[in-house]
Design a protein around this motif. Structure first.
Motif, PDB file in Angstrom:
ATOM      1  N   THR A 154      10.173   5.825 -15.286  1.00 25.34           N
ATOM      2  CA  THR A 154       9.930   5.774 -13.849  1.00 25.34           C
ATOM      3  C   THR A 154      11.229   5.530 -13.096  1.00 25.34           C
ATOM      4  OG1 THR A 154       9.444   3.422 -13.965  1.00 25.34           O
ATOM      5  CG2 THR A 154       7.576   4.917 -14.151  1.00 25.34           C
ATOM      6  N   ALA A 155      11.261   6.010 -11.868  1.00 23.91           N
ATOM      7  CA  ALA A 155      12.434   5.828 -11.026  1.00 23.91           C
ATOM      8  C   ALA A 155      11.998   5.673  -9.581  1.00 23.91           C
ATOM      9  CB  ALA A 155      13.378   7.023 -11.157  1.00 23.91           C
ATOM     10  N   THR A 156      12.657   4.775  -8.877  1.00 17.47           N
ATOM     11  CA  THR A 156      12.388   4.618  -7.454  1.00 17.47           C
ATOM     12  C   THR A 156      13.016   5.786  -6.709  1.00 17.47           C
ATOM     13  OG1 THR A 156      12.304   2.225  -7.649  1.00 17.47           O
ATOM     14  CG2 THR A 156      12.680   3.120  -5.447  1.00 17.47           C
ATOM     15  N   VAL A 157      12.202   6.455  -5.907  1.00 11.33           N
ATOM     16  CA  VAL A 157      12.655   7.620  -5.152  1.00 11.33           C
ATOM     17  C   VAL A 157      13.070   7.212  -3.744  1.00 11.33           C
ATOM     18  CG1 VAL A 157      11.888   9.834  -4.166  1.00 11.33           C
ATOM     19  CG2 VAL A 157      11.189   9.178  -6.473  1.00 11.33           C
ATOM     20  N   ARG A 158      12.266   6.359  -3.121  1.00  6.27           N
ATOM     21  CA  ARG A 158      12.523   6.020  -1.725  1.00  6.27           C
ATOM     22  C   ARG A 158      12.016   4.622  -1.406  1.00  6.27           C
ATOM     23  NH1 ARG A 158      12.829   9.161   3.274  1.00  6.27           N
ATOM     24  NH2 ARG A 158      13.428   7.640   4.832  1.00  6.27           N
ATOM     25  N   HIS A 159      12.838   3.832  -0.742  1.00  4.19           N
ATOM     26  CA  HIS A 159      12.424   2.544  -0.189  1.00  4.19           C
ATOM     27  C   HIS A 159      11.949   2.816   1.234  1.00  4.19           C
ATOM     28  CE1 HIS A 159      15.178   1.389  -3.438  1.00  4.19           C
ATOM     29  NE2 HIS A 159      14.392   0.328  -3.539  1.00  4.19           N
ATOM     30  N   LEU A 160      10.756   2.327   1.566  1.00  5.34           N
ATOM     31  CA  LEU A 160      10.167   2.609   2.869  1.00  5.34           C
ATOM     32  C   LEU A 160      10.328   1.419   3.806  1.00  5.34           C
ATOM     33  CD1 LEU A 160       6.889   4.283   1.597  1.00  5.34           C
ATOM     34  CD2 LEU A 160       8.952   5.430   2.426  1.00  5.34           C
ATOM     35  N   ALA A 161      10.541   1.718   5.064  1.00  6.06           N
ATOM     36  CA  ALA A 161      10.639   0.678   6.094  1.00  6.06           C
ATOM     37  C   ALA A 161       9.296   0.586   6.803  1.00  6.06           C
ATOM     38  CB  ALA A 161      11.750   1.011   7.078  1.00  6.06           C
ATOM     39  N   VAL A 162       8.554  -0.471   6.487  1.00 11.34           N
ATOM     40  CA  VAL A 162       7.237  -0.685   7.081  1.00 11.34           C
ATOM     41  C   VAL A 162       7.147  -2.137   7.511  1.00 11.34           C
ATOM     42  CG1 VAL A 162       4.750  -0.697   6.640  1.00 11.34           C
ATOM     43  CG2 VAL A 162       6.177   1.072   5.608  1.00 11.34           C
ATOM     44  N   ASP A 163       6.668  -2.375   8.721  1.00 11.27           N
ATOM     45  CA  ASP A 163       6.437  -3.741   9.169  1.00 11.27           C
ATOM     46  C   ASP A 163       5.098  -4.212   8.614  1.00 11.27           C
ATOM     47  OD1 ASP A 163       8.785  -3.922  10.665  1.00 11.27           O
ATOM     48  OD2 ASP A 163       7.838  -3.020  12.436  1.00 11.27           O
ATOM     49  N   PRO A 164       5.123  -5.233   7.724  1.00 13.61           N
ATOM     50  CA  PRO A 164       3.854  -5.716   7.180  1.00 13.61           C
ATOM     51  C   PRO A 164       3.007  -6.395   8.244  1.00 13.61           C
ATOM     52  CG  PRO A 164       5.725  -6.924   6.234  1.00 13.61           C
ATOM     53  CD  PRO A 164       6.273  -5.926   7.196  1.00 13.61           C
ATOM     54  N   ILE A 165       1.703  -6.394   8.017  1.00 13.03           N
ATOM     55  CA  ILE A 165       0.784  -7.083   8.914  1.00 13.03           C
ATOM     56  C   ILE A 165       0.195  -8.277   8.169  1.00 13.03           C
ATOM     57  CG2 ILE A 165       0.223  -5.036  10.264  1.00 13.03           C
ATOM     58  CD1 ILE A 165      -2.441  -4.866   8.683  1.00 13.03           C
ATOM     59  N   THR A 166      -0.223  -9.291   8.917  1.00 10.22           N
ATOM     60  CA  THR A 166      -0.929 -10.434   8.354  1.00 10.22           C
ATOM     61  C   THR A 166      -2.284 -10.498   9.038  1.00 10.22           C
ATOM     62  OG1 THR A 166       1.137 -11.623   7.980  1.00 10.22           O
ATOM     63  CG2 THR A 166      -0.889 -12.936   8.000  1.00 10.22           C
ATOM     64  N   VAL A 167      -3.356 -10.533   8.227  1.00 10.27           N
ATOM     65  CA  VAL A 167      -4.703 -10.528   8.786  1.00 10.27           C
ATOM     66  C   VAL A 167      -5.557 -11.608   8.136  1.00 10.27           C
ATOM     67  CG1 VAL A 167      -4.619  -8.072   9.349  1.00 10.27           C
ATOM     68  CG2 VAL A 167      -5.548  -8.780   7.153  1.00 10.27           C
ATOM     69  N   SER A 168      -6.447 -12.193   8.923  1.00 12.23           N
ATOM     70  CA  SER A 168      -7.441 -13.124   8.389  1.00 12.23           C
ATOM     71  C   SER A 168      -8.827 -12.490   8.444  1.00 12.23           C
ATOM     72  CB  SER A 168      -7.415 -14.446   9.155  1.00 12.23           C
ATOM     73  OG  SER A 168      -7.576 -14.212  10.527  1.00 12.23           O
ATOM     74  N   ALA A 169      -8.926 -11.348   9.088  1.00 10.25           N
ATOM     75  CA  ALA A 169     -10.113 -10.480   9.067  1.00 10.25           C
ATOM     76  C   ALA A 169      -9.591  -9.094   8.724  1.00 10.25           C
ATOM     77  CB  ALA A 169     -10.796 -10.490  10.429  1.00 10.25           C
ATOM     78  N   ALA A 170     -10.466  -8.172   8.388  1.00  9.10           N
ATOM     79  CA  ALA A 170     -10.024  -6.842   7.976  1.00  9.10           C
ATOM     80  C   ALA A 170      -9.063  -6.232   8.994  1.00  9.10           C
ATOM     81  CB  ALA A 170     -11.226  -5.930   7.779  1.00  9.10           C
ATOM     82  N   GLY A 171      -8.013  -5.614   8.492  1.00  6.66           N
ATOM     83  CA  GLY A 171      -7.033  -4.936   9.339  1.00  6.66           C
ATOM     84  C   GLY A 171      -6.370  -3.823   8.551  1.00  6.66           C
ATOM     85  N   GLU A 172      -5.720  -2.905   9.261  1.00  8.21           N
ATOM     86  CA  GLU A 172      -5.061  -1.789   8.571  1.00  8.21           C
ATOM     87  C   GLU A 172      -3.772  -1.403   9.254  1.00  8.21           C
ATOM     88  OE1 GLU A 172      -8.272   1.145   8.649  1.00  8.21           O
ATOM     89  OE2 GLU A 172      -7.197   2.247  10.198  1.00  8.21           O
ATOM     90  N   THR A 173      -2.919  -0.768   8.459  1.00  6.12           N
ATOM     91  CA  THR A 173      -1.654  -0.241   8.944  1.00  6.12           C
ATOM     92  C   THR A 173      -1.393   1.077   8.230  1.00  6.12           C
ATOM     93  OG1 THR A 173       0.669  -0.769   9.390  1.00  6.12           O
ATOM     94  CG2 THR A 173      -0.201  -1.446   7.252  1.00  6.12           C
ATOM     95  N   VAL A 174      -0.458   1.843   8.743  1.00  8.44           N
ATOM     96  CA  VAL A 174      -0.155   3.158   8.180  1.00  8.44           C
ATOM     97  C   VAL A 174       1.239   3.149   7.568  1.00  8.44           C
ATOM     98  CG1 VAL A 174       0.215   5.599   8.757  1.00  8.44           C
ATOM     99  CG2 VAL A 174      -1.677   4.339   9.797  1.00  8.44           C
ATOM    100  N   VAL A 175       1.345   3.770   6.389  1.00  8.06           N
ATOM    101  CA  VAL A 175       2.625   3.955   5.711  1.00  8.06           C
ATOM    102  C   VAL A 175       2.925   5.449   5.735  1.00  8.06           C
ATOM    103  CG1 VAL A 175       3.870   3.747   3.529  1.00  8.06           C
ATOM    104  CG2 VAL A 175       2.242   1.967   4.212  1.00  8.06           C
ATOM    105  N   LEU A 176       4.119   5.810   6.219  1.00  9.59           N
ATOM    106  CA  LEU A 176       4.536   7.211   6.282  1.00  9.59           C
ATOM    107  C   LEU A 176       5.713   7.451   5.346  1.00  9.59           C
ATOM    108  CD1 LEU A 176       4.464   7.708  10.160  1.00  9.59           C
ATOM    109  CD2 LEU A 176       2.708   8.397   8.520  1.00  9.59           C
ATOM    110  N   TRP A 177       5.702   8.626   4.684  1.00  5.32           N
ATOM    111  CA  TRP A 177       6.829   9.036   3.843  1.00  5.32           C
ATOM    112  C   TRP A 177       7.116  10.499   4.148  1.00  5.32           C
ATOM    113  CZ3 TRP A 177       6.383  11.130  -1.684  1.00  5.32           C
ATOM    114  CH2 TRP A 177       7.653  11.387  -2.207  1.00  5.32           C
ATOM    115  N   ASP A 178       8.341  10.796   4.530  1.00  3.21           N
ATOM    116  CA  ASP A 178       8.742  12.155   4.910  1.00  3.21           C
ATOM    117  C   ASP A 178       9.116  13.034   3.717  1.00  3.21           C
ATOM    118  OD1 ASP A 178      11.140  11.023   4.164  1.00  3.21           O
ATOM    119  OD2 ASP A 178      12.125  11.328   6.098  1.00  3.21           O
TER     120      ASP A 178
END
Length: 146
Positions: free
Chosen positions: A85-109
């Motif tokens: 295995t090899a790392t191809v790309r490190h992604l810049a994503v702002d993590p979220i903190t939730v105490s109830a269900a929540g979601e965020t999107v991760v994009l890779w070009d």
């Protein structure tokens, strides 16, 4: 006259019977990939396949049963091959903190860390999720690029 009508009817039926039925393409559905964490679960929503050159969009759902969850932390794209295995790309994503269900999107070009477009292969989106007790769970989802 009846004989002519019978022959025409047989020919009409025979000409209709040999045709294959039309097939409708199967729609590309989203896949929901669940992972259990100590205080809940994480779901990663991806498409069954992606086309080379398109931007990959993955939805990360954090669903704590108790306490809170933080993620995606330190996300990256990994490729597996004959040489390991090899790392191809490190992604810049702002993590979220939730105490109830929540979601965020991760994009890779579909580019590697050097900016080069990657080709058709199976890749993995990998990231960590941390609960409010400090426990870390690594989550992964396969991305099929064709």
């Amino acid at each position: 006259m009846r004989l002519l009508a019978a022959v025409v009817a047989v020919l009409v039926v025979a000409s209709c019977g040999g045709a294959s039925p039309l097939r409708t393409p199967v729609p590309v559905n989203d896949l929901v990939l669940p992972t259990t964490v100590p205080n809940g679960k994480v779901e990663v929503v991806v498409k069954s396949t992606y086309t080379v050159g398109d931007t990959i969009r993955a939805t990360v759902r954090l669903i704590p049963a108790t306490g809170s969850l933080r993620g995606p932390v330190d996300p990256y794209i990994q490729a597996s091959g004959f040489h390991g295995t090899a790392t191809v790309r490190h992604l810049a994503v702002d993590p979220i903190t939730v105490s109830a269900a929540g979601e965020t999107v991760v994009l890779w070009d579909m580019r590697d860390d050097g900016g080069k477009i990657v080709g058709s292969d199976d890749y993995s989106l990998v990231f960590n999720v941390i609960d409010n007790s400090g426990r870390t769970t690594t989550v992964g989802a396969t991305l099929q690029v064709r």
